[in-house]
Design a protein around this motif. Structure first.
Motif, PDB file in Angstrom:
ATOM      1  N   GLY A   1       0.689  -1.415   0.100  1.00 48.19           N
ATOM      2  CA  GLY A   1       0.035   0.241   0.052  1.00 48.19           C
ATOM      3  C   GLY A   1       0.829   1.185  -0.031  1.00 48.19           C
ATOM      4  O   GLY A   1       1.642   1.457   0.955  1.00 48.19           O
ATOM      5  N   PRO A   2       0.835   2.055  -0.950  1.00 48.76           N
ATOM      6  CA  PRO A   2       1.392   3.187  -1.023  1.00 48.76           C
ATOM      7  C   PRO A   2       1.122   4.165   0.038  1.00 48.76           C
ATOM      8  O   PRO A   2       2.217   5.115   0.199  1.00 48.76           O
ATOM      9  N   ASP A   3       0.247   4.259   0.699  1.00 51.15           N
ATOM     10  CA  ASP A   3      -0.243   5.141   1.695  1.00 51.15           C
ATOM     11  C   ASP A   3       0.567   4.936   3.019  1.00 51.15           C
ATOM     12  O   ASP A   3       0.728   5.859   3.688  1.00 51.15           O
ATOM     13  N   LEU A   4       1.512   3.779   3.134  1.00 52.20           N
ATOM     14  CA  LEU A   4       2.141   3.601   4.338  1.00 52.20           C
ATOM     15  C   LEU A   4       3.759   4.201   4.184  1.00 52.20           C
ATOM     16  O   LEU A   4       4.545   4.178   5.260  1.00 52.20           O
ATOM     17  N   GLY A   5       3.989   4.742   3.128  1.00 54.09           N
ATOM     18  CA  GLY A   5       5.244   5.244   2.749  1.00 54.09           C
ATOM     19  C   GLY A   5       6.437   4.420   2.398  1.00 54.09           C
ATOM     20  O   GLY A   5       6.284   3.319   2.193  1.00 54.09           O
TER      21      GLY A   5
ATOM     22  N   VAL B   1      -8.143  -0.574   6.040  1.00 54.53           N
ATOM     23  CA  VAL B   1      -7.849  -0.928   4.771  1.00 54.53           C
ATOM     24  C   VAL B   1      -8.050  -2.252   4.268  1.00 54.53           C
ATOM     25  O   VAL B   1      -7.752  -3.318   5.013  1.00 54.53           O
TER      26      VAL B   1
ATOM     27  N   ASP C   1      -6.289  -1.083  10.347  1.00 55.41           N
ATOM     28  CA  ASP C   1      -6.192   0.032  10.092  1.00 55.41           C
ATOM     29  C   ASP C   1      -7.215   0.832   9.096  1.00 55.41           C
ATOM     30  O   ASP C   1      -7.418   1.904   8.541  1.00 55.41           O
TER      31      ASP C   1
ATOM     32  N   CYS D   1       3.400  -4.230   7.567  1.00 54.22           N
ATOM     33  CA  CYS D   1       2.068  -4.775   7.750  1.00 54.22           C
ATOM     34  C   CYS D   1       1.912  -6.258   7.062  1.00 54.22           C
ATOM     35  O   CYS D   1       2.611  -6.690   6.620  1.00 54.22           O
TER      36      CYS D   1
END
Length: 109
Positions: free
Chosen positions: A21-25, A90, A88, A66
């Motif tokens: 997931g790109p949202d995790l950095g 998702v 979280d 994750c």
């Protein structure tokens, strides 16, 4: 491997950044799979392998970490929660496994 040279379990570390997931950095990592032979389930080996995988990723500077679990698999979700991971919100469908069962993401900050 055990003392007799038999495989007791396997762990897989992340190998595709997009899956986490790109949202995790950029420093995030995913533990993609943890598999045990059925007779080894409940022996503590899975926990040992998982703790080792998490520590290895942390030593490499990855955070957050994750995992994904099938939403109906309470046993797996509880396993990850006991290790400090939290859902979280998702979800995803893993198109590669063909199961069509939603997965939830659990994250260790």
């Amino acid at each position: 491997m055990d003392r007799r040279g038999q495989r007791r379990g396997r762990r897989f570390l992340p190998h595709r950044a997009g899956r986490r997931g790109p949202d995790l950095g950029p420093d995030a990592a995913e533990i993609y799979g943890l598999y045990l032979d059925p007779p080894r389930v409940g022996t503590g080996l899975g926990r040992q392998l998982f703790i080792q995988a998490v520590a290895d990723l942390q030593d490499r500077g990855h955070a957050p970490i994750c995992v994904y679990a099938y939403r109906p698999n309470r046993k797996a979700i509880t396993f990850y929660e006991r290790a400090g991971f939290r859902a979280d919100g998702v979800t995803r469908l893993d198109e590669q496994d063909g199961a069509g069962v939603p997965e939830i993401r659990l994250v260790l900050p």
